[in-house]
Scaffold this active site. Structure first.
Site, PDB file in Angstrom:
ATOM      1  N   HIS A  39       0.792   5.307   1.285  1.00  0.00           N
ATOM      2  CA  HIS A  39       0.096   6.339   2.039  1.00  0.00           C
ATOM      3  C   HIS A  39       0.189   7.624   1.223  1.00  0.00           C
ATOM      4  CE1 HIS A  39       0.419   4.207   6.087  1.00  0.00           C
ATOM      5  NE2 HIS A  39       1.336   3.553   5.379  1.00  0.00           N
TER       6      HIS A  39
ATOM      7  N   HIS B  22       0.849  -1.184   0.000  1.00  0.00           N
ATOM      8  CA  HIS B  22       0.000   0.000   0.000  1.00  0.00           C
ATOM      9  C   HIS B  22       0.879   1.225   0.000  1.00  0.00           C
ATOM     10  CE1 HIS B  22       0.798  -1.257   4.155  1.00  0.00           C
ATOM     11  NE2 HIS B  22       0.812   0.039   4.467  1.00  0.00           N
TER      12      HIS B  22
HETATM   13  P1  AMP Z   1       1.918   0.494   7.405  1.00  0.00           P
HETATM   14  O1  AMP Z   1       2.599   0.739   8.705  1.00  0.00           O
HETATM   15  O2  AMP Z   1       2.568   1.230   6.263  1.00  0.00           O
HETATM   16  O3  AMP Z   1       1.710  -0.967   7.134  1.00  0.00           O
HETATM   17  O4  AMP Z   1       0.495   1.188   7.527  1.00  0.00           O
HETATM   18  C1  AMP Z   1      -0.693   0.497   7.731  1.00  0.00           C
HETATM   19  C2  AMP Z   1      -1.766   1.538   7.906  1.00  0.00           C
HETATM   20  O5  AMP Z   1      -3.027   0.902   7.815  1.00  0.00           O
HETATM   21  C3  AMP Z   1      -1.745   2.275   9.255  1.00  0.00           C
HETATM   22  O6  AMP Z   1      -1.537   3.672   9.015  1.00  0.00           O
HETATM   23  C4  AMP Z   1      -3.117   1.981   9.853  1.00  0.00           C
HETATM   24  O7  AMP Z   1      -3.665   3.089  10.518  1.00  0.00           O
HETATM   25  C5  AMP Z   1      -3.930   1.587   8.642  1.00  0.00           C
HETATM   26  N1  AMP Z   1      -5.049   0.710   8.887  1.00  0.00           N
HETATM   27  C6  AMP Z   1      -5.048  -0.452   9.584  1.00  0.00           C
HETATM   28  N2  AMP Z   1      -6.280  -1.007   9.551  1.00  0.00           N
HETATM   29  C7  AMP Z   1      -7.058  -0.198   8.798  1.00  0.00           C
HETATM   30  C8  AMP Z   1      -8.420  -0.228   8.381  1.00  0.00           C
HETATM   31  N3  AMP Z   1      -9.254  -1.218   8.757  1.00  0.00           N
HETATM   32  N4  AMP Z   1      -8.884   0.802   7.630  1.00  0.00           N
HETATM   33  C9  AMP Z   1      -8.063   1.798   7.266  1.00  0.00           C
HETATM   34  N5  AMP Z   1      -6.775   1.884   7.618  1.00  0.00           N
HETATM   35  C10 AMP Z   1      -6.275   0.903   8.374  1.00  0.00           C
END
Ligand code: AMP
Length: 121
Positions: A107, A105
């Site tokens: 951001h 993903h």
């Molecule tokens: P990363 O540390 O780059 O893997 O970021 C994962 C991101 O996913 C974090 O910023 C979380 O806040 C976000 N996240 C986790 N679960 C959900 C969800 N159900 N809906 C939206 N964002 C999420």
């Protein structure tokens, strides 16, 4: 690299098992707000394919998937209103980055001046 885990939360969102606000969707990508926003605009864009990280995506995705995904990222930045003012795109990959969800993903962060620091000191 660890194998793709079908039970990760973004896989479940893609399957419709967990709800999200679908800000943008096409055959290559889905965009939805981050549940713990770190900027006024904080959106996640994920590919439809099963890739653990950008490392995995870059190595295994087809040219069509890669082009389609990054076109979607640009469209999402326009759609959520940060393309003009500016934004930062971050992709965490692996343990040192503290990647939390093992489905590739990016951001998209914007809506304010984000400063010059790229990492926490
Ligand atoms: P990363 O540390 O780059 O893997 O970021 C994962 C991101 O996913 C974090 O910023 C979380 O806040 C976000 N996240 C986790 N679960 C959900 C969800 N159900 N809906 C939206 N964002 C999420």
């Amino acid at each position: 690299m660890t194998a793709y885990d079908d039970s990760n939360i973004f896989a479940r969102i893609l399957r419709g098992e967990i709800p999200c606000e679908r800000l943008y969707e096409d055959e290559f990508a889905l965009a939805f707000p981050d549940i713990r926003p770190q900027a006024p605009r904080h959106v996640l864009v994920i590919p439809k394919g099963k890739y653990v990280s950008i490392t995995d995506f870059g190595a295994k995705a087809t040219a069509e998937e890669i082009t389609g995904f990054f076109r979607a990222v640009s469209l999402v930045a326009e759609k959520v209103g940060v393309a003009g003012s500016g934004y930062r795109m971050i992709a965490n990959a692996g343990p040192d980055s503290r990647q939390e969800v093992p489905h590739f993903h990016v951001h998209i962060l914007g809506g304010r001046n984000l400063g010059t620091l790229l990492v926490t000191p």
